[in-house]
Write a protein that holds these residues in place. Structure first.
Motif, short mmCIF file in Angstrom:
data_model
loop_
_atom_site.label_atom_id
_atom_site.label_comp_id
_atom_site.label_asym_id
_atom_site.label_seq_id
_atom_site.Cartn_x
_atom_site.Cartn_y
_atom_site.Cartn_z
N SER A 101 0.79 -1.03 0.14
CA SER A 101 0.15 0.39 -0.12
C SER A 101 0.98 1.37 -0.02
CB SER A 101 -1.36 0.29 0.97
OG SER A 101 -0.26 -0.03 2.18
N SER A 121 -4.70 6.07 -2.88
CA SER A 121 -4.22 6.63 -4.70
C SER A 121 -3.95 7.76 -4.72
CB SER A 121 -5.29 6.19 -4.64
OG SER A 121 -6.32 6.56 -5.02
N ASP A 155 -6.51 -2.18 -7.50
CA ASP A 155 -5.41 -1.25 -7.86
C ASP A 155 -4.33 -1.65 -7.35
OD1 ASP A 155 -6.41 0.46 -10.06
OD2 ASP A 155 -6.73 1.81 -8.46
N ASP A 174 -6.72 7.33 1.48
CA ASP A 174 -6.60 6.83 0.48
C ASP A 174 -5.64 6.79 -0.51
OD1 ASP A 174 -7.08 5.83 -2.81
OD2 ASP A 174 -8.83 7.23 -2.98
N SER A 211 -5.56 1.59 -0.96
CA SER A 211 -6.25 1.72 -2.60
C SER A 211 -7.69 1.35 -2.91
CB SER A 211 -4.90 1.53 -3.55
OG SER A 211 -3.31 2.29 -3.22
N SER A 228 -1.08 -3.90 -7.81
CA SER A 228 0.17 -3.83 -7.50
C SER A 228 0.86 -4.55 -6.62
CB SER A 228 0.52 -2.47 -6.51
OG SER A 228 1.40 -2.38 -5.96
#
Length: 454
Positions: free
Chosen positions: A58, A378, A278, A376, A274, A282
């Motif tokens: 993350s 992202s 995603d 978040d 995230s 990752s």
């Protein structure tokens, strides 16, 4: 169990040094739609400790590093694998240069043949926290081991410590069963001794099984008989939520409205995640990266095997990635140092799947840890850092999380649910049969070395 000390180990892994963002401004960051958490009575000031957690992959390690730079902080690792020397790639351990930039604690403190308990982590992490605060710096605790963090924040159960004689006695009773890998019989022994919950332990978790037997012998009661501080925390939290929920605006996350008032420090806790798709992508890429080059996780797994350890035999060899890599290499050795591309891709797929499942379990665990604010990952790192930096310096007694930074705990979007059900890895590096030829050559060379020695 092999107890020999590590000598002359030199492990290397590729690291990518990211440029440091400019210093953060001291402006306040708020938004009109928020979730809030009461930080308690401002008159009752406690020393502050920042906790950064999140699922594997993350980005919590980088976030903690940059935050520690800005807060004049030091990092305490809450990772059950980073405590082991030589397990660098698979644990995504901070690089030597990063550890020179910011002091780190509880990294590289044990040989992989040794076990490390949550109780020992509590003692070590609390001592490190005290030392950091006494030196006028800020403790930043970073890691994804849920039980470590739960005990660190809420306290450890008041379980009696066994005497050396009892420890030796419990070890002797289980030693032969462990040597013969007779887990089922060992569990029956501990259940008969007085702990019916021993049957629910993870298979081959010999440390916890032995610890259960020690507690029974020392106290006459199983571990479950002793009060757990987290249970009191849950009761306090549940009561407060019931009392406050009628007065909370419907746009707020009710589960994050209160904090227990009797904790030792003012813990400011964040869970970085995230969107699930995603995150899974990752994680898959990250697993590929760990296998790239000749000094990746396979090299570290080979070293574990060479020290005499077997997969799934103790804490270090049960770790995600190392267990799968050791099992794969053992299979290759049984085949005379040979592996097909198909066998490698089956191993890679299992490694990726185990890592995704671990991340899913982490999110399930932390969903019920109501002291955490979900952010978040992202979003731009600068924006997340800005928010946490200002939250640390906030004096109002209320932490306000902007809607633009908040990560939902549950998946409610039907489209995303369907996508997750049909998810399939799409590799970047290992796509065709030829892409793993270097690794297969390396495995073959290791087999030739073993055969020449024999």
């Amino acid at each position: 169990m092999i107890m020999s000390e590590l000598c002359g180990l030199c492990t290397r892994c590729l690291r990518f040094l990211l440029p440091s963002p400019p210093p953060l401004p001291r402006r306040r960051l708020f938004a009109s739609t928020t979730s809030s958490v009461s930080l308690g009575n401002k008159k009752d000031k406690k020393e502050k400790v920042v906790v950064i957690s999140g699922p594997t992959g993350s980005g919590k390690t980088r976030l903690a590093l940059e935050l520690a730079k800005r807060l004049n902080g030091e990092i305490i690792s809450a990772d059950s694998v980073q405590v082991y020397r030589g397990l660098d790639v698979g644990s995504a351990k901070p690089s030597p240069s990063e550890r020179r930039e910011v002091p780190h604690h509880l990294i590289d403190i044990l040989h992989p043949s040794e076990d490390y308990s949550v109780g020992q982590f509590f003692e070590d992490a609390r001592q490190a926290t005290r030392d950091i605060l006494d030196n006028g710096r800020v403790p930043v605790v970073a890691g994804g081991t849920g039980l470590y963090l739960r005990w660190f924040i809420c306290g450890k159960p008041d379980v009696p410590k066994a005497s050396p004689d009892i420890v030796s006695e419990a070890y002797s009773e289980l030693a032969e069963l462990q040597k013969n890998e007779d887990w089922d019989e060992a569990v029956k022994l501990v259940v008969k001794a007085g702990d019916p919950k021993a049957q629910f332990l993870a298979a081959n978790d010999w440390y916890r099984l032995r610890r259960s037997l020690e507690i029974i012998k020392a106290s006459g009661s199983p571990p479950s008989a002793f009060q757990v501080p987290f249970d009191s925390f849950k009761e306090e939290l549940g009561t407060s939520l019931t009392e406050d929920s009628q007065n909370v605006h419907s746009s707020l996350d009710v589960s994050e409205e209160v904090k227990p008032k009797d904790l030792d420090y003012e813990f400011i806790c964040f869970f970085l995640s995230s969107p699930r798709l995603d995150l899974y992508r990752s994680i898959d890429y990250r697993c590929e990266d760990m296998l790239s080059g000749t000094d990746g996780i396979l090299s570290e797994a080979k070293w574990l095997l060479d020290t005499g350890l077997l997969p799934n035999s103790n804490s270090a060899t049960r770790a995600i990635g190392y267990r799968q890599a050791m099992e794969y290499l053992l299979k290759c050795r049984q085949q005379g140092g040979r592996s097909s591309a198909g066998e490698f891709y089956a191993f890679l797929s299992e490694f990726q799947k185990a890592s995704r499942n671990f991340a899913k379990r982490q999110m399930t665990w932390f969903r019920n840890e109501h002291i955490y604010h979900w952010l978040d990952a992202s979003k731009p790192l600068e924006k997340v850092l800005n928010f946490i930096y200002n939250a640390y310096h906030d004096q109002t007694g209320t932490l306000v999380v902007p809607e633009s930074l908040r990560m939902k705990k549950d998946i409610s979007n039907e489209r995303e649910i369907l996508q997750l059900k049909t998810y399939r890895p799409k590799n970047r590096h290992f796509v065709s049969r030829n892409d793993c030829s270097d690794i297969l050559d390396w495995i073959r060379s290791q087999g030739e070395v073993v055969n020449s020695v024999v």
